[in-house]
Design a protein around this motif. Structure first.
Motif, mmCIF file in Angstrom:
data_model
loop_
_atom_site.group_PDB
_atom_site.id
_atom_site.type_symbol
_atom_site.label_atom_id
_atom_site.label_comp_id
_atom_site.label_asym_id
_atom_site.label_seq_id
_atom_site.Cartn_x
_atom_site.Cartn_y
_atom_site.Cartn_z
ATOM 1 N N LEU A 1 34.541 -48.032 60.630
ATOM 2 C CA LEU A 1 33.418 -47.124 60.510
ATOM 3 C C LEU A 1 33.206 -46.722 59.062
ATOM 4 C CD1 LEU A 1 34.156 -44.773 63.552
ATOM 5 C CD2 LEU A 1 32.601 -46.732 63.466
ATOM 6 N N PRO A 2 32.001 -46.419 58.675
ATOM 7 C CA PRO A 2 31.757 -45.942 57.305
ATOM 8 C C PRO A 2 32.545 -44.644 57.046
ATOM 9 C CG PRO A 2 29.705 -46.554 58.384
ATOM 10 C CD PRO A 2 30.757 -46.575 59.445
ATOM 11 N N PRO A 3 32.955 -44.408 55.812
ATOM 12 C CA PRO A 3 33.730 -43.195 55.511
ATOM 13 C C PRO A 3 33.023 -41.913 55.907
ATOM 14 C CG PRO A 3 33.833 -44.731 53.684
ATOM 15 C CD PRO A 3 32.833 -45.291 54.629
ATOM 16 N N ALA A 4 31.700 -41.872 55.695
ATOM 17 C CA ALA A 4 30.978 -40.656 56.068
ATOM 18 C C ALA A 4 31.043 -40.432 57.573
ATOM 19 C CB ALA A 4 29.534 -40.754 55.601
ATOM 20 N N ASP B 1 34.518 -39.176 58.492
ATOM 21 C CA ASP B 1 34.662 -37.750 58.199
ATOM 22 C C ASP B 1 33.958 -36.899 59.251
ATOM 23 O OD1 ASP B 1 36.055 -38.532 55.995
ATOM 24 O OD2 ASP B 1 34.346 -38.340 54.611
ATOM 25 N N ARG B 2 32.773 -37.330 59.661
ATOM 26 C CA ARG B 2 32.025 -36.576 60.673
ATOM 27 C C ARG B 2 32.771 -36.568 61.997
ATOM 28 N NH1 ARG B 2 29.208 -32.291 61.899
ATOM 29 N NH2 ARG B 2 27.758 -32.627 63.619
ATOM 30 N N ALA B 3 33.371 -37.722 62.381
ATOM 31 C CA ALA B 3 34.112 -37.815 63.636
ATOM 32 C C ALA B 3 35.344 -36.935 63.615
ATOM 33 C CB ALA B 3 34.487 -39.275 63.904
ATOM 34 N N GLN B 4 36.045 -36.943 62.468
ATOM 35 C CA GLN B 4 37.245 -36.104 62.372
ATOM 36 C C GLN B 4 36.889 -34.623 62.393
ATOM 37 O OE1 GLN B 4 39.189 -37.523 58.828
ATOM 38 N NE2 GLN B 4 39.974 -39.397 59.854
ATOM 39 N N VAL C 1 36.191 -45.274 67.319
ATOM 40 C CA VAL C 1 36.266 -43.832 66.989
ATOM 41 C C VAL C 1 37.680 -43.316 67.247
ATOM 42 C CG1 VAL C 1 35.387 -41.562 67.640
ATOM 43 C CG2 VAL C 1 33.818 -43.483 67.445
ATOM 44 N N ALA C 2 38.289 -43.761 68.366
ATOM 45 C CA ALA C 2 39.659 -43.306 68.671
ATOM 46 C C ALA C 2 40.659 -43.759 67.636
ATOM 47 C CB ALA C 2 40.052 -43.828 70.053
ATOM 48 N N ALA C 3 40.429 -44.913 66.985
ATOM 49 C CA ALA C 3 41.379 -45.405 65.989
ATOM 50 C C ALA C 3 41.367 -44.558 64.732
ATOM 51 C CB ALA C 3 41.032 -46.856 65.648
ATOM 52 N N HIS C 4 40.290 -43.775 64.482
ATOM 53 C CA HIS C 4 40.208 -42.978 63.265
ATOM 54 C C HIS C 4 40.470 -41.502 63.514
ATOM 55 C CE1 HIS C 4 37.978 -46.652 62.105
ATOM 56 N NE2 HIS C 4 38.422 -46.368 60.854
ATOM 57 N N LEU C 5 40.796 -41.133 64.749
ATOM 58 C CA LEU C 5 41.073 -39.719 65.023
ATOM 59 C C LEU C 5 42.553 -39.419 64.823
ATOM 60 C CD1 LEU C 5 38.839 -39.045 68.156
ATOM 61 C CD2 LEU C 5 38.327 -38.633 65.742
#
Length: 233
Positions: free
Chosen positions: A187-190, A193-196, A229-233
């Motif tokens: 996912l893009p960094p922005a 950040d929004r997902a986190q 999304v789950a991989a970046h949380l």
């Protein structure tokens, strides 16, 4: 020459007697109603002929399976005229002083009989209808295109038909590399950040770890992006 014995049919004798009596009653009534001379003799003939013609045409229509309402109507009209004359001459009517209405009916009978006989004569006969239907069927058969007959499967020597050959499945063509799983999509960094940030907000509100599917829905991403999304949380 050998003489054949004469057969006496009781039905024929009864019909002749009944016909003669009915003929006489019709003649007497017509003569009493002012129709003298040969006209008084013509009335019984007219009534009886219409009665017989209507009966024969009604039977023809019924045997052919066609509606027989018209012939049945004229049969009832002629029967009413004959039966009415027989009853009128039974002493219930003074033939020396016939009512004016009966004179009008007797005088108008020739027009009624002529109209009924004309309609019966112009009713299509059964043979004409059969010829017309046969000609129509032949014309339709000639205009319709020929339909090819289906192929017949010839039996083998054993008496059983050959089964259809089983199609052989060939391997599918190479369509290129398989699609990358959604878990490996970066996912893009922005967006990360929004997902986190959404995950922390949900955790502080509920006290439980954020659901990746809920975070993905808040971000407006498709369902296939939930593992990413789950991989970046």
């Amino acid at each position: 020459m050998r003489a054949f014995p004469a057969r006496v049919d009781a039905v024929i004798i009864q019909a002749v007697i009944a016909g003669a009596l009915s003929f006489s009653h019709l003649h007497d009534l017509a003569e009493a109603a002012g129709q003298g001379g040969w006209k008084a003799w013509a009335y019984p003939v007219s009534v009886d002929l219409l009665l017989v013609a209507a009966w024969r045409r009604m039977r023809e229509q019924q045997r052919a399976g066609l509606p027989a309402g018209g012939p049945r109507l004229w049969f009832l009209v002629a029967l009413a005229a004959s039966l009415g004359a027989n009853i009128a001459t039974a002493g219930l009517l003074d033939l020396d002083h016939v009512p004016a209405l009966l004179r009008v009916v007797v005088a108008g009978w020739p027009a009624v009989a002529f109209f009924g006989g004309t309609l019966l004569a112009h009713t299509p006969r059964t043979s004409d209808g059969a010829d017309r239907s046969a000609s129509t069927g032949s014309e339709v058969g000639e205009s319709m295109p020929l339909v090819p007959t289906p192929a017949i499967v010839e039996p083998t020597v054993s008496g059983r038909a050959e089964p259809d050959p089983i199609p052989v499945l060939e391997p599918a063509a190479d369509l290129g590399p398989a699609p990358v799983p959604a878990s490996t999509v970066h996912l893009p960094p922005a967006l990360v950040d929004r997902a986190q940030a959404l995950a922390r907000e949900l955790h502080s509100r509920t006290g439980e770890p954020a659901d990746p599917d809920t975070v993905r829905a808040r971000l407006g991403l498709p369902a296939s992006m939930t593992p990413a999304v789950a991989a970046h949380l």
